[in-house]
Design an enzyme around this catalytic site. Structure first.
Site, mmCIF file in Angstrom:
data_model
loop_
_atom_site.group_PDB
_atom_site.id
_atom_site.type_symbol
_atom_site.label_atom_id
_atom_site.label_comp_id
_atom_site.label_asym_id
_atom_site.label_seq_id
_atom_site.Cartn_x
_atom_site.Cartn_y
_atom_site.Cartn_z
ATOM 1 C CG ASP A 1 41.711 40.038 44.495
ATOM 2 O OD1 ASP A 1 41.462 38.980 43.883
ATOM 3 O OD2 ASP A 1 41.355 41.156 44.086
ATOM 4 C CD GLU B 1 36.362 39.072 41.898
ATOM 5 O OE1 GLU B 1 37.334 38.439 41.460
ATOM 6 O OE2 GLU B 1 36.458 40.204 42.395
ATOM 7 C CG LEU C 1 47.354 48.917 41.897
ATOM 8 C CD1 LEU C 1 46.565 48.789 43.200
ATOM 9 C CD2 LEU C 1 48.832 48.712 42.154
HETATM 10 ZN ZN ZN Z 1 37.719 41.690 41.939
#
Ligand code: ZN
Length: 391
Positions: free
Chosen positions: A275, A129, A312
């Site tokens: 995630d 990512e 977050l």
């Molecule tokens: Zn991400």
């Protein structure tokens, strides 16, 4: 550990609720037959469903795949702990970092897979990512701007070689001018290109899809706080039928109406990912992380920055929690929510486990019970081997 031996499981099929007898041989579901039982006998049986497939896990139980270097033993530990949660296939996710750190991380994962065939079956691919994402604030999320860069095929090939060709998903932003050619090359080499952390225009997203991009990474998160009403990259990704949407359904990252709309628009291409970050699986409390500094995990399961509780700090829940969230809010049936976290991501990636609980499919199974909307994992099978049994 002999997965050639024959085993039989009696349980309720997760979709029909009917009792079935599953015959496991040589790591696959050799045969599935229906069984006649009275109501009382049925109630005593667990539910059986396909093993969960999580395309995005950054770490778990204090082990962080992005705190480099990490040890091979720590990856093996995560694999084992994930079995307890019903996860039988996952993509360890390496985020934006220096070229050397990324190379070291993917090489470590490759060594684990080379040394342990069962680990290699659980790690169905590495998800890279970044670092070819948007440098814009909001879009980049928590990724380190210092290492964000335009797509570079030579560099990607270096990482791919270090990983033993295990990088299967690449999250990038198609806003970089050279993106189309890069996406075509990735796609041709068998890597799934997923659009995420982006500030791309609608035209750039269209071109990315024409070039082979087929997924959106945690759609609706890693985005700007405000967007032009239309057009914008959210509408475009929703409207692109070829793009599957990965969603974080922990109840904190996306409001229910967004989950509902994306699920309606995407149908079988709506996918649950966790995630999860390293704090996931730890008790509530305050922790120090190498990315976000001081973070707080609340008793409700929400992870935020200590400095600002509005922000977050990643997800602290696995897919099981997401399934529970969708069913408890009436957003999906148990069977649909479970498939969003198992056969559907597998289908998008063309993993063999996409077949689910069907004859000749790999014997990746979860046996569980429900207490209201809660899911209690009783047993997990990976490739025909019982790898977890609840005490
Ligand atoms: Zn991400």
């Amino acid at each position: 550990m002999d997965n050639r031996k024959r085993q039989q499981i009696q349980a309720l099929h997760y979709r029909t609720g009917e009792p079935i007898l599953i015959d496991i041989q040589r790591g696959v579901l050799a045969a599935i037959t229906s069984v006649q039982l009275d109501e009382e006998a049925k109630r005593a049986l667990p539910i059986v469903a396909p093993g969960l497939v999580d395309l995005q896990i950054n770490g778990f139980a204090g082990i962080d795949f992005n705190d480099i270097p990490f040890t091979e033993a720590s990856i093996s530990k995560v694999i084992e702990l994930l079995w307890r949660e019903g996860v039988t296939s996952f993509c360890p996710t390496i985020i934006t970092n220096s070229a050397e750190a990324i190379e070291q991380a993917v090489a470590t994962i490759d060594r684990v897979c080379q040394g342990d065939p069962l680990a290699a079956q659980c790690i169905v691919g590495i998800h890279l990512e970044g670092p070819f994402i948007s440098p814009e604030d909001g879009a980049k999320g928590a990724h380190d701007k210092a290492y964000i860069r335009p797509p570079d095929w030579e560099l990607f090939c270096r990482w791919q070689a270090a990983s033993g060709q295990r990088i299967r998903i690449l999250t990038l932003s198609p806003e970089w001018p050279c993106s189309a050619e890069f996406i075509s090359r990735c796609t041709a080499s068998g890597v799934m290109v997923s659009i995420g952390h982006t500030a791309a225009t609608t035209e750039q997203i269209q071109l990315a899809v024409e070039s082979g991009a087929r997924m959106s990474t945690h759609l609706g998160n890693g985005t700007h706080l405000t967007l032009p009403r239309h057009p914008n990259y959210m509408w475009e990704q929703l409207a692109q039928d070829q793009l599957a949407s990965c969603l974080i359904a922990d109840g904190f990252h996306l409001p229910d109406q967004v989950l509902k709309v994306v699920m309606k628009v995407k149908g079988p291409k709506a996918i649950l990912v966790s995630d999860a970050v390293a704090i996931c699986g730890l008790p509530a409390g305050t922790y120090t992380t190498h990315v976000g500094g001081e973070v707080v995990l609340t008793p409700e399961g929400r992870l935020h920055l200590a400095q600002n509780e509005q922000l977050l700090a990643g997800s602290a829940q696995l897919q099981r929690w997401g399934i529970e969230h969708l069913t408890s809010r009436g957003l999906a049936t148990l069977a649909d929510a479970w498939e969003m976290a198992s056969t559907r991501p597998a289908a998008c990636m063309d993993f063999p486990i996409k077949e689910g609980v069907e004859a000749h499919a790999p014997a990746d199974l979860v046996l569980f019970r429900r207490e209201a909307h809660r899911i209690i994992v009783e047993m997990t099978y990976k490739a025909g081997e019982c790898v977890y049994q609840r005490d």
